[in-house]
Design an enzyme around this catalytic site. Structure first.
Site, PDB file in Angstrom:
ATOM      1  N   SER A  81       0.891  -1.289   0.059  1.00  0.00           N
ATOM      2  CA  SER A  81      -0.089  -0.197  -0.200  1.00  0.00           C
ATOM      3  C   SER A  81       1.050   0.824  -0.187  1.00  0.00           C
ATOM      4  O   SER A  81       2.096   1.139   0.559  1.00  0.00           O
ATOM      5  CB  SER A  81      -0.678   0.120   0.996  1.00  0.00           C
ATOM      6  OG  SER A  81      -1.638   1.403   1.077  1.00  0.00           O
ATOM      7  N   LYS A  96      -1.565  -0.682  -3.891  1.00  0.00           N
ATOM      8  CA  LYS A  96      -2.465  -0.473  -3.956  1.00  0.00           C
ATOM      9  C   LYS A  96      -1.933   0.831  -3.919  1.00  0.00           C
ATOM     10  O   LYS A  96      -1.443   1.915  -3.427  1.00  0.00           O
ATOM     11  CB  LYS A  96      -2.912  -0.715  -2.797  1.00  0.00           C
ATOM     12  CG  LYS A  96      -4.029   0.025  -1.994  1.00  0.00           C
ATOM     13  CD  LYS A  96      -4.591  -0.867  -1.139  1.00  0.00           C
ATOM     14  CE  LYS A  96      -5.105  -0.641   0.950  1.00  0.00           C
ATOM     15  NZ  LYS A  96      -4.883  -1.081   2.254  1.00  0.00           N
ATOM     16  N   LYS A 149      -3.372   4.882  -2.389  1.00  0.00           N
ATOM     17  CA  LYS A 149      -4.090   5.623  -1.592  1.00  0.00           C
ATOM     18  C   LYS A 149      -4.199   6.747  -2.741  1.00  0.00           C
ATOM     19  O   LYS A 149      -4.054   7.995  -2.751  1.00  0.00           O
ATOM     20  CB  LYS A 149      -3.818   5.810  -0.812  1.00  0.00           C
ATOM     21  CG  LYS A 149      -2.995   5.200   1.027  1.00  0.00           C
ATOM     22  CD  LYS A 149      -4.617   4.519   1.324  1.00  0.00           C
ATOM     23  CE  LYS A 149      -3.875   3.546   2.211  1.00  0.00           C
ATOM     24  NZ  LYS A 149      -5.556   2.735   2.506  1.00  0.00           N
ATOM     25  N   ASP A 181      -7.190   2.415  -2.603  1.00  0.00           N
ATOM     26  CA  ASP A 181      -8.062   3.177  -1.249  1.00  0.00           C
ATOM     27  C   ASP A 181      -8.588   4.243  -1.280  1.00  0.00           C
ATOM     28  O   ASP A 181      -7.860   4.628  -0.798  1.00  0.00           O
ATOM     29  CB  ASP A 181      -7.250   2.017  -0.654  1.00  0.00           C
ATOM     30  CG  ASP A 181      -7.686   2.092   0.446  1.00  0.00           C
ATOM     31  OD1 ASP A 181      -9.057   2.527   0.500  1.00  0.00           O
ATOM     32  OD2 ASP A 181      -7.545   1.244   1.389  1.00  0.00           O
ATOM     33  N   GLU A 195     -10.962  -0.012  -3.344  1.00  0.00           N
ATOM     34  CA  GLU A 195     -11.397   0.226  -1.817  1.00  0.00           C
ATOM     35  C   GLU A 195     -11.829   1.148  -1.260  1.00  0.00           C
ATOM     36  O   GLU A 195     -11.939   1.893  -1.797  1.00  0.00           O
ATOM     37  CB  GLU A 195     -10.400  -0.739  -1.048  1.00  0.00           C
ATOM     38  CG  GLU A 195     -10.317  -1.199  -0.303  1.00  0.00           C
ATOM     39  CD  GLU A 195      -8.733  -1.205   0.640  1.00  0.00           C
ATOM     40  OE1 GLU A 195      -8.135  -1.625  -0.092  1.00  0.00           O
ATOM     41  OE2 GLU A 195      -9.151  -1.186   1.696  1.00  0.00           O
ATOM     42  N   ASP A 215     -13.321  -2.619   2.952  1.00  0.00           N
ATOM     43  CA  ASP A 215     -13.051  -2.462   4.038  1.00  0.00           C
ATOM     44  C   ASP A 215     -13.587  -1.868   5.079  1.00  0.00           C
ATOM     45  O   ASP A 215     -14.181  -2.697   5.918  1.00  0.00           O
ATOM     46  CB  ASP A 215     -11.764  -2.006   3.655  1.00  0.00           C
ATOM     47  CG  ASP A 215     -10.249  -1.962   4.941  1.00  0.00           C
ATOM     48  OD1 ASP A 215     -10.662  -2.033   5.755  1.00  0.00           O
ATOM     49  OD2 ASP A 215      -9.447  -0.909   4.536  1.00  0.00           O
ATOM     50  N   LYS A 247     -10.066  -7.696   7.782  1.00  0.00           N
ATOM     51  CA  LYS A 247      -9.110  -7.499   8.950  1.00  0.00           C
ATOM     52  C   LYS A 247      -9.019  -7.685  10.350  1.00  0.00           C
ATOM     53  O   LYS A 247     -10.620  -6.768  11.274  1.00  0.00           O
ATOM     54  CB  LYS A 247      -8.925  -6.136   9.381  1.00  0.00           C
ATOM     55  CG  LYS A 247      -8.242  -5.063   8.426  1.00  0.00           C
ATOM     56  CD  LYS A 247      -8.076  -3.453   7.490  1.00  0.00           C
ATOM     57  CE  LYS A 247      -7.599  -3.122   6.964  1.00  0.00           C
ATOM     58  NZ  LYS A 247      -7.698  -1.495   7.095  1.00  0.00           N
ATOM     59  N   GLY A 281      -3.755  -4.502   5.782  1.00  0.00           N
ATOM     60  CA  GLY A 281      -3.123  -4.551   7.095  1.00  0.00           C
ATOM     61  C   GLY A 281      -3.266  -3.241   8.128  1.00  0.00           C
ATOM     62  O   GLY A 281      -3.433  -2.369   7.148  1.00  0.00           O
TER      63      GLY A 281
HETATM   64  C1  NPQ Z   1      -6.254   0.616   4.542  1.00  0.00           C
HETATM   65  N1  NPQ Z   1      -4.028  -0.281   5.686  1.00  0.00           N
HETATM   66  O1  NPQ Z   1      -6.351  -0.514   3.750  1.00  0.00           O
HETATM   67  C2  NPQ Z   1      -5.747   0.532   5.922  1.00  0.00           C
HETATM   68  C3  NPQ Z   1      -5.201   2.206   6.046  1.00  0.00           C
HETATM   69  C4  NPQ Z   1      -4.060   2.761   7.539  1.00  0.00           C
HETATM   70  C5  NPQ Z   1      -1.853  -0.683   4.978  1.00  0.00           C
HETATM   71  O2  NPQ Z   1      -3.530   0.405   3.985  1.00  0.00           O
HETATM   72  C6  NPQ Z   1      -3.459   3.065  12.434  1.00  0.00           C
HETATM   73  C7  NPQ Z   1      -5.017   3.634  12.565  1.00  0.00           C
HETATM   74  C8  NPQ Z   1      -2.991   2.459  11.168  1.00  0.00           C
HETATM   75  C9  NPQ Z   1      -5.237   3.247  11.113  1.00  0.00           C
HETATM   76  C10 NPQ Z   1      -2.606   2.123   9.167  1.00  0.00           C
HETATM   77  C11 NPQ Z   1      -3.170   0.702   4.570  1.00  0.00           C
HETATM   78  C12 NPQ Z   1      -3.847   2.436  10.266  1.00  0.00           C
HETATM   79  C13 NPQ Z   1      -4.708   3.050   9.750  1.00  0.00           C
HETATM   80  C14 NPQ Z   1      -2.950   2.167   8.274  1.00  0.00           C
HETATM   81  C15 NPQ Z   1      -5.439   2.940   8.553  1.00  0.00           C
HETATM   82  O3  NPQ Z   1      -6.969   1.092   4.762  1.00  0.00           O
HETATM   83 MG    MG Z   2      -8.701   0.365   2.875  1.00  0.00          MG
END
Ligand code: NPQ
Ligand code: MG
Length: 362
Positions: free
Chosen positions: A128, A154, A156, A181, A206, A231, A255, A283
Site C-alpha cells: 500500500s 495499492k 491511496k 483505496d 477499495e 474495508d 482485518k 493491514g
Molecule cells: C487501509 N491500511 O487499508 C489501511 C489504512 C490504515 C495498509 O493501507 C493506524 C490506524 C494505522 C489506522 C494504517 C493500509 C493505520 C490505519 C493504515 C489505517 O485502509
Molecule cells: Mg483500506
C-alpha cells in the site's frame, strides 16, 4: 488444559516509519500500537496487538480509549473468567483475544495458521503506497516495490488526487496489478467521477464511500465495471453477508482487528468463500506481532488475492520481532511455530515502549 490466566500486561509502543504514510484521513509519521501480553499461572505467555490508531480517524477506535477499556474492563473480566459484556471496540477485544489464544496455542504446540484452518505455507503480498504531493515521488516507489516482487500495488486516493494519479501510474506500468483505496473519502454523488477509473484496469476500488453506505456502494457497484472492495464497512459477518447480498461489493478486505478477532475474521472468510467472493488480508501497519497474525489468517484458502501483508521493511527501519522478509517471488512464509510463532525482542520492545501497566486478578 490451560492454566489460569494470571496477569495481563499492556505495553504502548511507538515505532518510527521509513516514510510518513498519508491517506485520505490523515498523515502518520510513526506507528503507535498497544501490545497485550497474557501470562498464565505456569508462566506461559501470549501476545496480541491492538491495531487502533493514535487518533479515531480510520474508525471510531483509538488507542487512548482502547487502553482504558483493556485495563479497566476487558483484562479484569478475562482474569475473572467473566464475559465483559462490551459492545463495539473490536480492535481492543481482538488484541486481548489474540493474546489469550496465543497462550493456549503455544501450550498446545499448535500454530495460529493451523488453528484457523490455513492451507498454505506462503502467502502472496501486495503493498500500500501513501498519497504523495507530487507524482514524481510516487512513480519511483511503484517501480521499486514492483521490482521487489510485490504482486499488487495499492494507491491511496482522495478527491483531487485520484483519476489522474491512477492514470499516470497505469501509463508507466501497463501490466502491473493495481488497486486504489479511498478510505471512505467520496459520496454517492461522485459516482460519475469515480467511473473515470473504469478504464484503468484496477483489480478493485477499495472503500470509496463512508462505512455505513451499504446501498450507496451497491448503487456505485452497479455503475462501475471495476469491482468494489469493502474495508471499513465490513465490521461483522452479518454486515458482510448483507453487503454481498445487496451487491455492495465483489471483493472483501478482512482485518482481524476491525471485525473483532480471529473468530469473526474466519467466519467472514467462510461465508465469502461459500458465496464465491474473493477476500484478502488487510493491514494496519502492524508490528511483527500483528503481522504474524495477518500472515496466519491469509493462509486460509479463500484468501485468493494478495494481502497488505508487506515485509516489515516496507514500513519500519526496525521491527519489534525478527523482521518478516518477502521473497523475490512476492511471498512471505507463514509462521509455523506454536501460536503466533514470533515474540518481541526484549531490547527492542524496551526501546520502543512508552507506557506499561499490569492488570492482575482480584
Ligand atoms: C487501509 N491500511 O487499508 C489501511 C489504512 C490504515 C495498509 O493501507 C493506524 C490506524 C494505522 C489506522 C494504517 C493500509 C493505520 C490505519 C493504515 C489505517 O485502509
Ligand atoms: Mg483500506
Amino acid at each position: 488444559m490451560t492454566a489460569d490466566l494470571e496477569a495481563v500486561d499492556l505495553i504502548r509502543v511507538r515505532l518510527p516509519l521509513v516514510r510518513p504514510f498519508r491517506t485520505s484521513f490523515g498523515t502518520m509519521a510513526e506507528k503507535e500500537a498497544i501490545l497485550v501480553r497474557a501470562v498464565d499461572a505456569d508462566g506461559a505467555e501470549g501476545w496480541g496487538e491492538c491495531v487502533a490508531g493514535a487518533e479515531p480517524s480510520y474508525s471510531e477506535e483509538w488507542n487512548d480509549a482502547a487502553w482504558l477499556l483493556l485495563r479497566d474492563v476487558l483484562a479484569p473480566a478475562a482474569l475473572a473468567g467473566r464475559d465483559p459484556g462490551v459492545r463495539g471496540n473490536p480492535m481492543a477485544r481482538s488484541a486481548l483475544d489474540l493474546a489469550l489464544l496465543d497462550v493456549d496455542l503455544r501450550r498446545r504446540g499448535v500454530s495460529l495458521a493451523a488453528h484457523l484452518g490455513g492451507t498454505r505455507e506462503r502467502v502472496s503480498c501486495g503493498v500500500s503506497l501513501g498519497i504523495e504531493e507530487r507524482i514524481e515521488d510516487l512513480l519511483p516507489q511503484v517501480e521499486s516495490r514492483l521490482a521487489e516482487g510485490y504482486r499488487r500495488v495499492k494507491l491511496k486516493i482522495e478527491p483531487g488526487r485520484d483519476v489522474e494519479v491512477v492514470r499516470e501510474v497505469r501509463e508507466a506500468f501497463p501490466d502491473a496489478s493495481l488497486s486504489a483505496d479511498a478510505n471512505a473519502a467520496y459520496l454517492p454523488a461522485d459516482a460519475g467521477h469515480l467511473a473515470g477509473l473504469d478504464h484503468l484496469g484496477l483489480a478493485y476500488l477499495e472503500q470509496p464511500l463512508p462505512a455505513d453506505h451499504l446501498l450507496g456502494h451497491a448503487d456505485l457497484q452497479e455503475r462501475l465495471t471495476t469491482p468494489v472492495c469493502l474495508d471499513e464497512t465490513i465490521t461483522s459477518a452479518t454486515v458482510a453477508a448483507e453487503a454481498i447480498r445487496l451487491g455492495a461489493c465483489r471483493v472483501i478486505n478482512i482485518k482481524m482487528g476491525r471485525v473483532g478477532g480471529p473468530g469473526p475474521a474466519k467466519a467472514i472468510h467462510d461465508l465469502a468463500r461459500a458465496q464465491g467472493i474473493p477476500v484478502w488480508c488487510g493491514g494496519m501497519l502492524e508490528t511483527g506481532i500483528g503481522r504474524a497474525a495477518n500472515l496466519a489468517l491469509a493462509s486460509l484458502p479463500g484468501f485468493t488475492l494478495p494481502g497488505d501483508t508487506s515485509a516489515s521493511a516496507r514500513y519500519f527501519p526496525f521491527d519489534l520481532t525478527e523482521p518478516f522478509v518477502m521473497d523475490p517471488d512476492g511471498t512471505i512464509a507463514v509462521p509455523s511455530g506454536p501460536g503466533l510463532g514470533v515474540a518481541p525482542i526484549p531490547d527492542i520492545l524496551e526501546r520502543a515502549s512508552v507506557e506499561r501497566t499490569t492488570v492482575r486478578a482480584g
